[in-house]
Write a protein that holds these residues in place. Structure first.
Motif, PDB file in Angstrom:
ATOM      1  N   ILE A 126       3.254   2.960  -5.112  1.00 41.00           N
ATOM      2  CA  ILE A 126       4.211   3.744  -5.734  1.00 41.00           C
ATOM      3  C   ILE A 126       5.577   3.212  -5.292  1.00 41.00           C
ATOM      4  CG2 ILE A 126       5.447   6.011  -5.701  1.00 41.00           C
ATOM      5  CD1 ILE A 126       2.451   6.940  -5.409  1.00 41.00           C
ATOM      6  N   CYS A 127       5.788   2.991  -4.061  1.00 43.94           N
ATOM      7  CA  CYS A 127       7.105   2.334  -3.344  1.00 43.94           C
ATOM      8  C   CYS A 127       7.444   1.100  -4.073  1.00 43.94           C
ATOM      9  CB  CYS A 127       7.117   2.132  -2.040  1.00 43.94           C
ATOM     10  SG  CYS A 127       7.253   3.635  -1.058  1.00 43.94           S
ATOM     11  N   ASN A 128       6.406   0.117  -4.204  1.00 44.17           N
ATOM     12  CA  ASN A 128       6.726  -1.158  -4.910  1.00 44.17           C
ATOM     13  C   ASN A 128       7.128  -1.182  -6.282  1.00 44.17           C
ATOM     14  OD1 ASN A 128       5.060  -3.409  -6.791  1.00 44.17           O
ATOM     15  ND2 ASN A 128       6.216  -4.016  -5.051  1.00 44.17           N
ATOM     16  N   PHE A 129       6.683  -0.056  -7.055  1.00 37.79           N
ATOM     17  CA  PHE A 129       6.992   0.206  -8.475  1.00 37.79           C
ATOM     18  C   PHE A 129       8.403   0.589  -8.437  1.00 37.79           C
ATOM     19  CE2 PHE A 129       7.021   2.776 -12.378  1.00 37.79           C
ATOM     20  CZ  PHE A 129       6.576   1.711 -13.277  1.00 37.79           C
ATOM     21  N   MET A 130       8.701   1.705  -7.789  1.00 37.39           N
ATOM     22  CA  MET A 130      10.091   2.335  -7.869  1.00 37.39           C
ATOM     23  C   MET A 130      11.180   1.586  -6.905  1.00 37.39           C
ATOM     24  SD  MET A 130       8.853   5.022  -9.281  1.00 37.39           S
ATOM     25  CE  MET A 130      10.588   5.773  -9.417  1.00 37.39           C
ATOM     26  N   HIS A 131      10.981   0.875  -6.046  1.00 36.89           N
ATOM     27  CA  HIS A 131      11.980   0.351  -5.556  1.00 36.89           C
ATOM     28  C   HIS A 131      12.043  -1.395  -5.773  1.00 36.89           C
ATOM     29  CE1 HIS A 131      13.178   3.916  -3.419  1.00 36.89           C
ATOM     30  NE2 HIS A 131      11.832   3.929  -3.071  1.00 36.89           N
ATOM     31  N   GLU A 132      11.195  -1.823  -6.294  1.00 42.71           N
ATOM     32  CA  GLU A 132      10.854  -3.561  -6.340  1.00 42.71           C
ATOM     33  C   GLU A 132      10.976  -4.022  -7.403  1.00 42.71           C
ATOM     34  OE1 GLU A 132       8.389  -5.022  -3.265  1.00 42.71           O
ATOM     35  OE2 GLU A 132       8.854  -3.476  -1.829  1.00 42.71           O
ATOM     36  N   VAL A 133      10.453  -3.141  -8.491  1.00 41.25           N
ATOM     37  CA  VAL A 133      10.169  -3.766  -9.907  1.00 41.25           C
ATOM     38  C   VAL A 133      11.655  -3.177 -10.858  1.00 41.25           C
ATOM     39  CG1 VAL A 133       8.947  -3.268 -12.081  1.00 41.25           C
ATOM     40  CG2 VAL A 133       7.880  -3.039  -9.905  1.00 41.25           C
ATOM     41  N   TYR A 159       4.649  -6.286 -14.792  1.00 42.39           N
ATOM     42  CA  TYR A 159       4.409  -5.815 -13.310  1.00 42.39           C
ATOM     43  C   TYR A 159       2.853  -5.710 -13.473  1.00 42.39           C
ATOM     44  CZ  TYR A 159       3.627  -2.217  -9.903  1.00 42.39           C
ATOM     45  OH  TYR A 159       3.259  -1.426  -8.903  1.00 42.39           O
ATOM     46  N   THR A 160       2.232  -5.983 -12.272  1.00 45.06           N
ATOM     47  CA  THR A 160       0.746  -5.987 -12.353  1.00 45.06           C
ATOM     48  C   THR A 160       0.190  -4.999 -11.138  1.00 45.06           C
ATOM     49  OG1 THR A 160       0.590  -8.156 -12.963  1.00 45.06           O
ATOM     50  CG2 THR A 160      -1.378  -7.402 -11.908  1.00 45.06           C
ATOM     51  N   ILE A 161      -0.536  -3.822 -11.590  1.00 47.95           N
ATOM     52  CA  ILE A 161      -1.318  -2.944 -10.413  1.00 47.95           C
ATOM     53  C   ILE A 161      -2.590  -3.011 -10.917  1.00 47.95           C
ATOM     54  CG2 ILE A 161      -0.612  -1.346 -12.409  1.00 47.95           C
ATOM     55  CD1 ILE A 161      -0.552   0.752  -9.796  1.00 47.95           C
TER      56      ILE A 161
END
Length: 142
Positions: free
Chosen positions: A113-120, A132-134
Motif C-alpha cells: 500500500i505504501c509503495n502504491f501511494m507514495h512511490e508510483v 505498476y506491478t503487484i
C-alpha cells in the motif's frame, strides 16, 4: 484534503451485517462532490472475512457458542480514495491486494500500500501511462 465523512457509510451500503455464508467480493466506485464542486473518487472492494470465536465472545458481554462447523462472516473493505478517476487501475490494485491478503505473501500488505501511494507517480497528461506491478499482475495508470 480531508477524507469525506460519508466514505464509511458508502463503503458498506448494506450496513455491517453478519452473514452465515461468505458472499463473493464486489467492486464499485463512488464519486463525492464537495460544496466547491471538487470531485473525490472512491474505489471500493467489499468482501467478507470470518469472525474469530474470541471476537464473538466479547459481543454483548456474554459468551456466544456457534454450532459446530458454523462460521460467521463479517464485511470488510479495501478502499482507494483519490482526486483522480483511475477506476480500472484501482480495481486491479484492490483485487490483487485482496488476493495477496488471503494467500501467504512474504511482503506485508502495508508495504504494498505504501509503495502504491507514495512511490508510483501520476502519469502526466497526454498519451503517457505509468506501469505498476503487484503480485503477478501489471496495472496501467493512464
Amino acid at each position: 484534503t480531508t477524507l469525506p465523512p460519508q466514505v464509511a457509510m458508502f463503503a458498506h451500503p448494506e450496513g455491517l451485517t453478519c452473514k452465515r455464508a461468505a458472499p463473493l467480493p464486489i467492486f464499485f466506485t463512488i464519486i463525492f462532490t464537495s460544496n466547491e464542486g471538487r470531485r473525490v473518487y472512491a474505489s471500493v472492494l467489499t468482501f467478507h472475512d470470518t469472525l474469530p470465536q474470541e471476537s464473538l465472545d466479547h459481543m454483548g458481554g456474554r459468551h456466544i457458542e456457534l454450532p459446530k462447523g458454523e462460521t460467521i462472516w463479517v464485511p470488510k473493505c479495501l478502499c482507494v480514495v483519490s482526486h483522480w478517476p483511475f477506476h480500472e487501475a484501482y480495481k486491479e490494485f484492490l483485487k490483487q491486494l485482496y488476493r495477496l491478503s488471503v494467500s501467504t505473501s512474504r511482503i506485508p500488505l502495508e508495504r504494498l500500500i505504501c509503495n502504491f501511494m507514495h512511490e508510483v507517480p501520476l502519469p502526466p497528461e497526454g498519451l503517457i501511462r505509468v506501469q505498476y506491478t503487484i503480485a503477478d499482475k501489471t496495472v496501467y495508470i493512464q
